[in-house]
Structure formats: C-alpha cells, structure tokens
Scaffold this motif. Structure first.
Motif, mmCIF file in Angstrom:
data_model
loop_
_atom_site.group_PDB
_atom_site.id
_atom_site.type_symbol
_atom_site.label_atom_id
_atom_site.label_comp_id
_atom_site.label_asym_id
_atom_site.label_seq_id
_atom_site.Cartn_x
_atom_site.Cartn_y
_atom_site.Cartn_z
ATOM 1 N N THR A 1 33.633 -25.507 -2.102
ATOM 2 C CA THR A 1 34.226 -26.621 -2.485
ATOM 3 C C THR A 1 34.308 -27.205 -3.622
ATOM 4 N N GLU A 2 35.408 -28.099 -3.891
ATOM 5 C CA GLU A 2 35.237 -28.001 -5.760
ATOM 6 C C GLU A 2 35.403 -29.413 -5.767
ATOM 7 N N ASN A 3 35.337 -30.742 -4.659
ATOM 8 C CA ASN A 3 34.741 -32.079 -4.916
ATOM 9 C C ASN A 3 34.537 -32.778 -3.918
ATOM 10 N N ARG A 4 34.817 -34.168 -3.553
ATOM 11 C CA ARG A 4 34.762 -34.683 -2.505
ATOM 12 C C ARG A 4 34.796 -34.163 -1.521
ATOM 13 N N GLU B 1 42.028 -32.889 7.778
ATOM 14 C CA GLU B 1 42.606 -31.755 7.570
ATOM 15 C C GLU B 1 44.238 -31.751 6.637
ATOM 16 N N GLY C 1 37.560 -32.083 -0.407
ATOM 17 C CA GLY C 1 37.063 -30.835 0.043
ATOM 18 C C GLY C 1 35.913 -30.433 1.195
ATOM 19 N N THR C 2 35.177 -31.418 0.749
ATOM 20 C CA THR C 2 33.587 -31.083 0.712
ATOM 21 C C THR C 2 34.095 -31.277 1.975
ATOM 22 N N SER D 1 36.283 -32.511 4.850
ATOM 23 C CA SER D 1 36.816 -31.693 5.554
ATOM 24 C C SER D 1 36.630 -30.561 5.348
ATOM 25 N N GLU D 2 35.745 -29.904 4.823
ATOM 26 C CA GLU D 2 35.065 -29.022 4.774
ATOM 27 C C GLU D 2 34.052 -28.555 6.082
ATOM 28 N N TYR E 1 28.504 -27.921 -3.223
ATOM 29 C CA TYR E 1 29.948 -27.216 -3.142
ATOM 30 C C TYR E 1 29.862 -25.790 -3.086
ATOM 31 N N LEU F 1 29.856 -24.788 0.664
ATOM 32 C CA LEU F 1 30.978 -25.415 1.174
ATOM 33 C C LEU F 1 32.154 -23.914 0.879
#
Length: 220
Positions: A199-202, A106, A204-205, A207-208, A194, A197
């Motif tokens: 998100t825009e990248n690996r 995080e 971030g995915t 983490s989410e 993506y 969730l």
C-alpha cells in the motif's frame, strides 16, 4: 484540500437530517457546507462540479431502488472517489455492521461515523479525511478491530497495533503516545507495513488490512 474552510457536500435522503447537519457543520469553525442533496446520482454530479473537500454520505439512500437507475451511498462513494480524487467521503449512517463498514472502506470511504454519536466524532472524522486520514466511530471500529486475528507472517504484533490505531483515525503522534513509542519509530513501522501490504497511504493500508482479515470482527 487547498486551505481555508473545509468545503463539505452533505448527502442524505431526509431533508430534516440535512438541515440539522448543515446547521451543525456550519456552526463549527473551519467548516463550510457548500451544497446538499438526497440523491446519489445528483451527489456524484455535484461533487464533479463543486469539487468539495469532504462528502458526508448517508449509507442508504431511498433513490437506490428508483426505477430510473438510482443508487445508494456505497455506489455513490465508489463513483465520487473514482472521478473526484480530491474529495474524501465520510459515511454517516445508523448502521455499524461489519459488512457495511468493509463495503464503505472498499468503495473508498475515509470515514465511517454513526448518526447517534457525538458531534465531536463527526468533526474529527471530517478533519481526518480531509488530510488523507481515516476516521471510524468507536462502535464501528470495535466491530472491526476490537480483537485482531493472528496476523501470521504478514504483520508483527506491534505492526498490527499500529494498523488498529490507524483504523481509529489516530495521527502518528497519537499512535506514538498510545504505544509509548517515538514518532520516528511509528514512521518506521508504517514504512514496513506499507511494504508488506503493498500500500501507499494510510487509508489504503486500513482497507487492505480489512480485506486480508488482519483486522477482525469483535465477537463480543
């Protein structure tokens, strides 16, 4: 990362550990340790000045309890990822608890490796982080993704499997091989993941997914 050797900043409050890491990393082709420190605040300043590709960060730094307002590895990670967006942080620690891993991710860490693990795990995580990937030690990954929660309407079973493999630092090609899919199919899954969730990248995915509880602590 701009090409050539990966420029690495080592942060650990034990001088002997730093010396060992420097020797280990400098002996690996394609790695260059450009600086080291045992202080969280100094780590942020060095990262701003030297712009390393990867920061190897100890989780617990002794200066975190210092009267002058020092801080530990999580806060140093958070600050570095905020002010030096080109630097990827890989946490190197003795602690594999779920809470520690989640807080590190995080805060922006793109890797979480245990000091007791083999050098190859560290090398793999550094290289993955440098290109925007995610690298978790098997022990840390097992605590988080050893058993997935029921994802409900958010992710399909296959999409959850893809996210689990993302968290373990696998490339699209490796994910395709593990799941007996084509790379094109993996890319299609990632596009849908993506979108679902937000998100825009690996990184971030992953983490989410952790935040939402889609990747759950293994009770075993």
């Amino acid at each position: 990362m701009t090409g050539g050797a990966l420029r690495i900043l080592v942060v650990d409050d034990h001088a002997v550990v730093r010396a060992g890491l420097r020797a280990l990393l400098d002996g690996e082709p394609g790695f260059d340790v450009i600086a080291e420190t045992g202080d969280g605040r100094d780590a942020v300043l060095l990262a701003q000045r030297l712009r390393p590709d990867v920061v190897l960060m100890d989780l617990r730094l002794s200066d975190a309890a210092a009267p002058d307002g020092g801080f530990g590895g999580i806060e140093a990670t958070r600050r570095i990822t905020a002010v030096v967006p080109g630097a990827s942080v890989v946490v190197l620690t003795s602690y594999s608890g779920r809470g520690d891993v989640v807080r590190a991710v995080e805060a922006g860490a793109r890797g979480y490796i245990l000091k007791a693990g083999p050098p190859e795990e560290l090398f793999r995580a550094v290289r993955a982080a440098a290109v925007g990937g995610m690298g978790l030690a098997p022990e840390a990954a097992a605590r988080l993704v050893g058993r997935t929660a029921d994802p409900g309407p958010a992710l399909s079973k296959r999409e959850t499997e893809v996210v689990r493999l993302l968290a373990q630092g696998h490339s699209n090609r490796a994910i395709a091989s593990c799941l007996f899919l084509t790379e094109a199919t993996v890319k299609s899954h990632l596009v849908r993941i993506y979108r679902k969730l937000g998100t825009e990248n690996r990184a971030g995915t992953v983490s989410e997914a952790l935040r939402l509880g889609l990747l759950e602590l293994d009770a075993g």
